[in-house]
Design an enzyme around this catalytic site. Structure first.
Site, PDB file in Angstrom:
ATOM      1  CD1 TRP A   1      -1.941  -9.810  -8.269  1.00  0.00           C
ATOM      2  CD2 TRP A   1      -0.675  -8.390  -7.082  1.00  0.00           C
ATOM      3  NE1 TRP A   1      -0.790 -10.459  -7.901  1.00  0.00           N
ATOM      4  CE2 TRP A   1       0.005  -9.617  -7.176  1.00  0.00           C
ATOM      5  CE3 TRP A   1      -0.059  -7.338  -6.389  1.00  0.00           C
ATOM      6  CZ2 TRP A   1       1.249  -9.841  -6.609  1.00  0.00           C
ATOM      7  CZ3 TRP A   1       1.185  -7.554  -5.819  1.00  0.00           C
ATOM      8  CH2 TRP A   1       1.824  -8.797  -5.935  1.00  0.00           C
ATOM      9  CD  GLU A   2      -6.944  -3.482 -12.554  1.00  0.00           C
ATOM     10  OE1 GLU A   2      -6.822  -2.382 -11.993  1.00  0.00           O
ATOM     11  OE2 GLU A   2      -8.045  -4.056 -12.654  1.00  0.00           O
TER      12      GLU A   2
ATOM     13  CG  ASP B   1      -1.982  -3.721  -5.194  1.00  0.00           C
ATOM     14  OD1 ASP B   1      -2.746  -3.191  -4.372  1.00  0.00           O
ATOM     15  OD2 ASP B   1      -2.378  -4.202  -6.261  1.00  0.00           O
TER      16      ASP B   1
ATOM     17  CD  GLU C   1      -2.573  -1.709   0.270  1.00  0.00           C
ATOM     18  OE1 GLU C   1      -2.866  -0.842  -0.577  1.00  0.00           O
ATOM     19  OE2 GLU C   1      -2.938  -2.897   0.153  1.00  0.00           O
TER      20      GLU C   1
END
Lengths: 223, 223
Positions: free
Chosen positions: B119-120, B105, B79
């Site tokens: 990550w999608e 991320d 994050e």
DNA sequence: TATGGATCCATA
DNA sequence: TATGGATCCATA
């Protein structure tokens, strides 16, 4: 509807400097500015309620209904099937992917090339896709100009939460400006309500896409 | 989890050719591939039910939970608040916009520069924003490499409807390749389940973001 | 199945 | 308020 700003992401080459484009652009802006609510009022007056919470705020259909109707009467094609993407990808079932035309709200073929116009009334992330799509059209020379109509936060705050707005797109401007495009126009047209009034009805929010589609068709017919 | 393909949108300059990047990339890929479901099984086995309809299919959290945990143990920051955007815009209330760091991320500062990993697991239109964000980072020289992990349709069909997938992104590849970036890497890592089994539990779909957040935290702890 | 969209949510 | 996200829908 007020046009409060235009952002030129790309504005290059002979077409961008032509009188033909000046005229086309003027006509498109004129249509955009004739969005109205309530229908027939001659202005866009919104019920000032935040769209942040479920069931609150205003739907988005009237933003594009009358402008699209006007463009149609001026010779533009609505829901134009645009083959902008390449044809190389194939699914596991052998069907081509990326070849299906994504519909453009309005488009018209001029002697100088294709001009496409899109209203952004989906999630802000969808604005990225819309701009990327028009930018790809310029890179691939499938169009000579793309216009995206997008609310500012003063308007967006009263619409469905997370709707595309210029403020969130602005930080990315250097990205699109960085593209190696020699010829063409990519313009964002920023819109804002003419006024606010609790006497103006709330714009219905479709619970689902069908309600919105039906409303768009009804409003285009009514305009 | 299987890595079935990598798509290099940009791969330019000295860092892209360096041994340092070869090592970093290898470590990132290794973490990606250790995504597992059920937790502890050592493989990603999905319950094969279409995610098209409401309440059906699988949620997305385990795709990134263990890989993120592994990167964290390897010195990456999760994050990561990333100040990639410019600082010029200001709201009507005088607050800066486009300045708030969007969380990445995972990210890590190396001697050669910052490497970011995402990550999608949102809507495919959100994939456009994620790629644009990393591309902007390269244009603005805020990072030297960006990696986006994205499912193919073989996996995406069992996840929430309209989740980011490589097939829908592929037609736009020429757009990002067209950018004038002299130095840096922008890579898409395409993932697919190891296997499918009706004996594998369905991955819970958060009804809301809170359920997903709680699940991610729990899975990162558990990994 | 493929595509654009509309809506609502959680956290900082 | 600002931001990334997750989910479900309609039509072709």
């Amino acid at each position: 509807m007020k046009i409060v700003e235009t952002v030129m992401l790309l504005n290059r080459g002979s077409f961008a400097a032509s009188g033909a484009w000046t005229t086309i652009r003027s006509n498109v802006h004129s249509a955009i500015a004739q969005a109205e609510w309530p229908v027939g009022s001659g202005a866009f007056t919104i019920y000032p309620e935040s769209g942040k919470k479920s069931g609150h705020g205003n739907g988005v259909v009237p933003i594009k209904a009358k402008p699209m109707k006007l463009l149609q009467e001026d010779g533009w094609t609505l829901e134009y099937p645009w083959e902008v993407t390449t044809k190389t990808a194939v699914t596991t079932r052998g069907r081509a992917k990326g070849t299906r035309p994504g519909d453009i709200d309005a488009a018209r073929q001029f002697d100088e090339g294709l001009v496409v116009v899109e209203w952004e009334t989906g999630n802000v992330s969808s604005s990225h896709r819309a701009i990327n799509k028009m930018a790809l059209g310029l890179v691939a020379k499938k169009c000579v100009a793309g216009v995206l109509i997008i609310p500012n936060m003063k308007l967006a705050r009263y619409l469905t939460d997370r709707i595309g707005n210029i403020e969130e797109i602005r930080p990315y401007i250097p990205l699109w400006e960085n593209l190696s495009v020699a010829e063409g126009v990519l313009e964002l047209v920023v819109i804002e309500q003419d006024g606010e009034s609790t006497d103006s009805p709330r714009i219905p929010k479709g619970k689902d896409g069908r309600a919105q589609e039906a409303m768009l068709a009804a409003l285009i017919a009514k305009s």
